[in-house]
Design a protein around this motif. Structure first.
Motif, PDB file in Angstrom:
ATOM      1  N   ASN A 213       0.816  -1.207   0.000  1.00 15.08           N
ATOM      2  CA  ASN A 213       0.000   0.000   0.000  1.00 15.08           C
ATOM      3  C   ASN A 213       0.852   1.261   0.000  1.00 15.08           C
ATOM      4  O   ASN A 213       0.571   2.219  -0.724  1.00 15.08           O
ATOM      5  CB  ASN A 213      -0.934  -0.002   1.211  1.00 15.08           C
ATOM      6  N   MET A 214       1.910   1.280   0.822  1.00 14.18           N
ATOM      7  CA  MET A 214       2.756   2.477   0.893  1.00 14.18           C
ATOM      8  C   MET A 214       3.474   2.711  -0.437  1.00 14.18           C
ATOM      9  O   MET A 214       3.539   3.848  -0.921  1.00 14.18           O
ATOM     10  CB  MET A 214       3.755   2.333   2.035  1.00 14.18           C
ATOM     11  N   ARG A 215       3.999   1.649  -1.025  1.00 17.78           N
ATOM     12  CA  ARG A 215       4.701   1.799  -2.300  1.00 17.78           C
ATOM     13  C   ARG A 215       3.747   2.286  -3.387  1.00 17.78           C
ATOM     14  O   ARG A 215       4.112   3.138  -4.215  1.00 17.78           O
ATOM     15  CB  ARG A 215       5.334   0.469  -2.700  1.00 17.78           C
ATOM     16  N   ARG A 216       2.515   1.756  -3.384  1.00 27.73           N
ATOM     17  CA  ARG A 216       1.536   2.193  -4.375  1.00 27.73           C
ATOM     18  C   ARG A 216       1.222   3.676  -4.206  1.00 27.73           C
ATOM     19  O   ARG A 216       1.179   4.440  -5.187  1.00 27.73           O
ATOM     20  CB  ARG A 216       0.253   1.373  -4.243  1.00 27.73           C
ATOM     21  N   GLU A 217       1.014   4.117  -2.970  1.00 30.85           N
ATOM     22  CA  GLU A 217       0.723   5.532  -2.741  1.00 30.85           C
ATOM     23  C   GLU A 217       1.878   6.421  -3.172  1.00 30.85           C
ATOM     24  O   GLU A 217       1.681   7.452  -3.830  1.00 30.85           O
ATOM     25  CB  GLU A 217       0.395   5.766  -1.256  1.00 30.85           C
ATOM     26  N   PHE A 218       3.106   6.052  -2.808  1.00 33.34           N
ATOM     27  CA  PHE A 218       4.267   6.854  -3.190  1.00 33.34           C
ATOM     28  C   PHE A 218       4.426   6.901  -4.708  1.00 33.34           C
ATOM     29  O   PHE A 218       4.711   7.965  -5.286  1.00 33.34           O
ATOM     30  CB  PHE A 218       5.541   6.289  -2.553  1.00 33.34           C
ATOM     31  N   ASP A 219       4.243   5.749  -5.361  1.00 30.47           N
ATOM     32  CA  ASP A 219       4.387   5.703  -6.815  1.00 30.47           C
ATOM     33  C   ASP A 219       3.324   6.557  -7.508  1.00 30.47           C
ATOM     34  O   ASP A 219       3.604   7.209  -8.527  1.00 30.47           O
ATOM     35  CB  ASP A 219       4.276   4.260  -7.316  1.00 30.47           C
ATOM     36  N   GLU A 220       2.120   6.547  -6.971  1.00 34.34           N
ATOM     37  CA  GLU A 220       1.036   7.302  -7.592  1.00 34.34           C
ATOM     38  C   GLU A 220       1.193   8.803  -7.397  1.00 34.34           C
ATOM     39  O   GLU A 220       0.922   9.596  -8.302  1.00 34.34           O
ATOM     40  CB  GLU A 220      -0.315   6.838  -7.038  1.00 34.34           C
ATOM     41  N   VAL A 221       1.647   9.227  -6.226  1.00 33.36           N
ATOM     42  CA  VAL A 221       1.702  10.647  -5.936  1.00 33.36           C
ATOM     43  C   VAL A 221       2.959  11.313  -6.474  1.00 33.36           C
ATOM     44  O   VAL A 221       2.953  12.513  -6.771  1.00 33.36           O
ATOM     45  CB  VAL A 221       1.570  10.893  -4.413  1.00 33.36           C
ATOM     46  N   TRP A 222       4.067  10.567  -6.616  1.00 36.52           N
ATOM     47  CA  TRP A 222       5.337  11.193  -6.976  1.00 36.52           C
ATOM     48  C   TRP A 222       5.273  12.044  -8.259  1.00 36.52           C
ATOM     49  O   TRP A 222       5.774  13.173  -8.277  1.00 36.52           O
ATOM     50  CB  TRP A 222       6.436  10.133  -7.093  1.00 36.52           C
ATOM     51  N   PRO A 223       4.663  11.560  -9.349  1.00 34.80           N
ATOM     52  CA  PRO A 223       4.620  12.390 -10.563  1.00 34.80           C
ATOM     53  C   PRO A 223       3.833  13.687 -10.390  1.00 34.80           C
ATOM     54  O   PRO A 223       4.022  14.628 -11.172  1.00 34.80           O
ATOM     55  CB  PRO A 223       3.927  11.473 -11.590  1.00 34.80           C
ATOM     56  N   TYR A 224       2.965  13.748  -9.400  1.00 36.48           N
ATOM     57  CA  TYR A 224       2.143  14.936  -9.190  1.00 36.48           C
ATOM     58  C   TYR A 224       2.776  15.930  -8.208  1.00 36.48           C
ATOM     59  O   TYR A 224       2.249  17.028  -8.023  1.00 36.48           O
ATOM     60  CB  TYR A 224       0.754  14.535  -8.679  1.00 36.48           C
ATOM     61  N   LEU A 225       3.862  15.540  -7.574  1.00 34.40           N
ATOM     62  CA  LEU A 225       4.533  16.440  -6.639  1.00 34.40           C
ATOM     63  C   LEU A 225       5.323  17.481  -7.415  1.00 34.40           C
ATOM     64  O   LEU A 225       6.116  17.154  -8.294  1.00 34.40           O
ATOM     65  CB  LEU A 225       5.485  15.655  -5.736  1.00 34.40           C
ATOM     66  N   ARG A 226       5.127  18.738  -7.069  1.00 36.49           N
ATOM     67  CA  ARG A 226       5.947  19.772  -7.700  1.00 36.49           C
ATOM     68  C   ARG A 226       7.359  19.701  -7.125  1.00 36.49           C
ATOM     69  O   ARG A 226       7.585  19.092  -6.076  1.00 36.49           O
ATOM     70  CB  ARG A 226       5.344  21.152  -7.443  1.00 36.49           C
ATOM     71  N   SER A 227       8.299  20.307  -7.797  1.00 35.62           N
ATOM     72  CA  SER A 227       9.668  20.358  -7.297  1.00 35.62           C
ATOM     73  C   SER A 227       9.683  21.095  -5.960  1.00 35.62           C
ATOM     74  O   SER A 227       9.120  22.188  -5.831  1.00 35.62           O
ATOM     75  CB  SER A 227      10.566  21.086  -8.295  1.00 35.62           C
ATOM     76  N   GLY A 228      10.305  20.488  -4.950  1.00 36.29           N
ATOM     77  CA  GLY A 228      10.316  21.082  -3.613  1.00 36.29           C
ATOM     78  C   GLY A 228       9.184  20.625  -2.729  1.00 36.29           C
ATOM     79  O   GLY A 228       9.148  20.970  -1.542  1.00 36.29           O
ATOM     80  N   ALA A 229       8.245  19.837  -3.277  1.00 41.15           N
ATOM     81  CA  ALA A 229       7.137  19.307  -2.477  1.00 41.15           C
ATOM     82  C   ALA A 229       7.655  18.245  -1.509  1.00 41.15           C
ATOM     83  O   ALA A 229       8.743  17.700  -1.676  1.00 41.15           O
ATOM     84  CB  ALA A 229       6.052  18.737  -3.373  1.00 41.15           C
ATOM     85  N   MET A 230       6.848  17.936  -0.501  1.00 44.29           N
ATOM     86  CA  MET A 230       7.299  17.051   0.568  1.00 44.29           C
ATOM     87  C   MET A 230       6.353  15.872   0.764  1.00 44.29           C
ATOM     88  O   MET A 230       5.139  16.002   0.585  1.00 44.29           O
ATOM     89  CB  MET A 230       7.408  17.838   1.882  1.00 44.29           C
ATOM     90  N   ILE A 231       6.943  14.748   1.140  1.00 49.40           N
ATOM     91  CA  ILE A 231       6.204  13.580   1.602  1.00 49.40           C
ATOM     92  C   ILE A 231       6.527  13.373   3.072  1.00 49.40           C
ATOM     93  O   ILE A 231       7.699  13.390   3.465  1.00 49.40           O
ATOM     94  CB  ILE A 231       6.585  12.310   0.816  1.00 49.40           C
ATOM     95  N   LEU A 232       5.507  13.188   3.886  1.00 52.69           N
ATOM     96  CA  LEU A 232       5.653  12.755   5.269  1.00 52.69           C
ATOM     97  C   LEU A 232       4.970  11.400   5.389  1.00 52.69           C
ATOM     98  O   LEU A 232       3.843  11.230   4.910  1.00 52.69           O
ATOM     99  CB  LEU A 232       4.996  13.753   6.235  1.00 52.69           C
ATOM    100  N   ALA A 233       5.637  10.444   6.014  1.00 50.86           N
ATOM    101  CA  ALA A 233       5.085   9.089   6.104  1.00 50.86           C
ATOM    102  C   ALA A 233       5.283   8.537   7.502  1.00 50.86           C
ATOM    103  O   ALA A 233       6.416   8.487   8.000  1.00 50.86           O
ATOM    104  CB  ALA A 233       5.751   8.174   5.079  1.00 50.86           C
ATOM    105  N   ASP A 234       4.204   8.121   8.126  1.00 52.55           N
ATOM    106  CA  ASP A 234       4.273   7.584   9.488  1.00 52.55           C
ATOM    107  C   ASP A 234       4.622   6.091   9.457  1.00 52.55           C
ATOM    108  O   ASP A 234       4.364   5.387   8.479  1.00 52.55           O
ATOM    109  CB  ASP A 234       2.926   7.782  10.191  1.00 52.55           C
ATOM    110  N   ASP A 235       5.231   5.622  10.546  1.00 58.75           N
ATOM    111  CA  ASP A 235       5.514   4.192  10.751  1.00 58.75           C
ATOM    112  C   ASP A 235       6.299   3.567   9.607  1.00 58.75           C
ATOM    113  O   ASP A 235       6.022   2.433   9.186  1.00 58.75           O
ATOM    114  CB  ASP A 235       4.196   3.425  10.970  1.00 58.75           C
ATOM    115  N   VAL A 236       7.308   4.270   9.123  1.00 60.58           N
ATOM    116  CA  VAL A 236       8.076   3.769   7.978  1.00 60.58           C
ATOM    117  C   VAL A 236       8.939   2.565   8.344  1.00 60.58           C
ATOM    118  O   VAL A 236       9.421   1.850   7.448  1.00 60.58           O
ATOM    119  CB  VAL A 236       8.968   4.886   7.386  1.00 60.58           C
ATOM    120  N   GLU A 237       9.130   2.327   9.646  1.00 65.11           N
ATOM    121  CA  GLU A 237       9.981   1.217  10.071  1.00 65.11           C
ATOM    122  C   GLU A 237       9.325  -0.139   9.844  1.00 65.11           C
ATOM    123  O   GLU A 237       9.988  -1.185   9.981  1.00 65.11           O
ATOM    124  CB  GLU A 237      10.331   1.364  11.558  1.00 65.11           C
ATOM    125  N   ARG A 238       8.072  -0.163   9.459  1.00 67.28           N
ATOM    126  CA  ARG A 238       7.367  -1.439   9.320  1.00 67.28           C
ATOM    127  C   ARG A 238       7.734  -2.205   8.051  1.00 67.28           C
ATOM    128  O   ARG A 238       7.533  -3.412   7.970  1.00 67.28           O
ATOM    129  CB  ARG A 238       5.858  -1.199   9.355  1.00 67.28           C
TER     130      ARG A 238
END
Length: 278
Positions: A213-238
């Motif tokens: 699920n996390m990889r799918r969300e990151f893959d889907e949103v990345w092309p829509y992020l403008r340069s300098g945009a940010m991703i915050l992700a909780d519980d990444v250690e899982r």
């Protein structure tokens, strides 16, 4: 003993509600079962990553070097106001809703959401996962201070009695004018939402914490992020999904590991979340 019995009754009710979806809402039934199956599979065969981590103070220095002064933002009265409101709200509902206090975002991630919004001054913020609406409240408070921007929140409400009553309860009514709440899983809702917004300035992941699920969300949103945009992700250690973002060569990539000093609910606890800047 009493707490275990309360938890067992709540779980039994959840399973009963799940079965009731089979006839009335088969698509939602499938989505929820698929999510449970994904969680079980990852617990059985998934591997936890070993990330190099930084403290909250170190992360703030890195963010400041790229986006601007953080001390002024973290000292703003508006941030203090939303923290006090959230603590009060979570304390008030804890008597009635003792089963899932861990749903609420931790204090450091919530502060990071506010900080990112104030530094980026975003037009479009998208988050997955709502629960009580803690991160939503901090984002919306920052947008109010900015005087611009909207928040799109995607979430499948908790399957439990009176879910609508507690879903997003931490968000003050005065802040809801900038809030668009989209019920459903990110798998179904996020692609269409991104097509509508066309651009995202800040993306916050706090939904189903499986690698798929996390990889799918990151893959889907990345092309829509403008340069300098940010991703915050909780519980990444899982799982390894957040680490796989490094293949896209983000301008900044950090995993924050620290301990809360002033928790929004319960006792101070260790926290771990990711920060990535495109």
């Amino acid at each position: 003993m009493q707490a275990r019995m309360t938890r067992a009754r709540a779980e039994l009710k959840s399973w009963s509600l799940l079965l009731s979806l089979l006839l009335g809402h088969p698509r939602e039934f499938y989505d929820r079962v698929a999510g449970y199956a994904d969680l079980v599979a990852e617990r059985l065969v998934g591997e936890s990553p070993t990330y190099e981590t930084v403290s909250w103070a170190e992360a703030l220095r890195d963010v400041q070097a790229r986006l601007g002064c953080v001390a002024d933002v973290l000292g703003e009265p508006a941030l203090k106001d939303i923290e006090e409101h959230t603590r009060r709200q979570l304390r008030e509902i804890s008597i009635e809703d003792q089963f899932t206090p861990h749903w609420a975002a931790d204090s450091l991630l919530a502060r990071c959401c506010y900080l990112a919004c104030r530094l980026l001054s975003p037009d479009i913020v998208v988050e997955t996962g709502v629960a009580y609406g803690v991160s939503s409240a901090f984002i919306l408070k920052a947008l109010e201070e900015n005087g611009r921007g909207v928040l799109h929140s995607v979430d499948l409400p908790p399957l439990r009695k009176e879910a609508d009553r507690f879903w997003g309860i931490a968000v003050p009514r005065a802040l809801r004018g900038r809030w668009n709440l989209h019920p459903g899983t990110s798998r179904r809702v996020l692609p269409e939402l991104l097509e509508e917004t066309m651009m995202v300035d800040l993306f916050v992941h706090d939904s189903l914490h499986t690698r798929r699920n996390m990889r799918r969300e990151f893959d889907e949103v990345w092309p829509y992020l403008r340069s300098g945009a940010m991703i915050l992700a909780d519980d990444v250690e899982r799982n390894r999904a957040f680490g796989e973002l490094r293949r896209r060569e983000p301008a900044l990539w950090r995993v924050v590991r620290d301990r809360e000093r002033h928790p929004l609910h319960g006792r101070a606890a260790p926290v771990e979340f990711g920060i990535a800047v495109k």
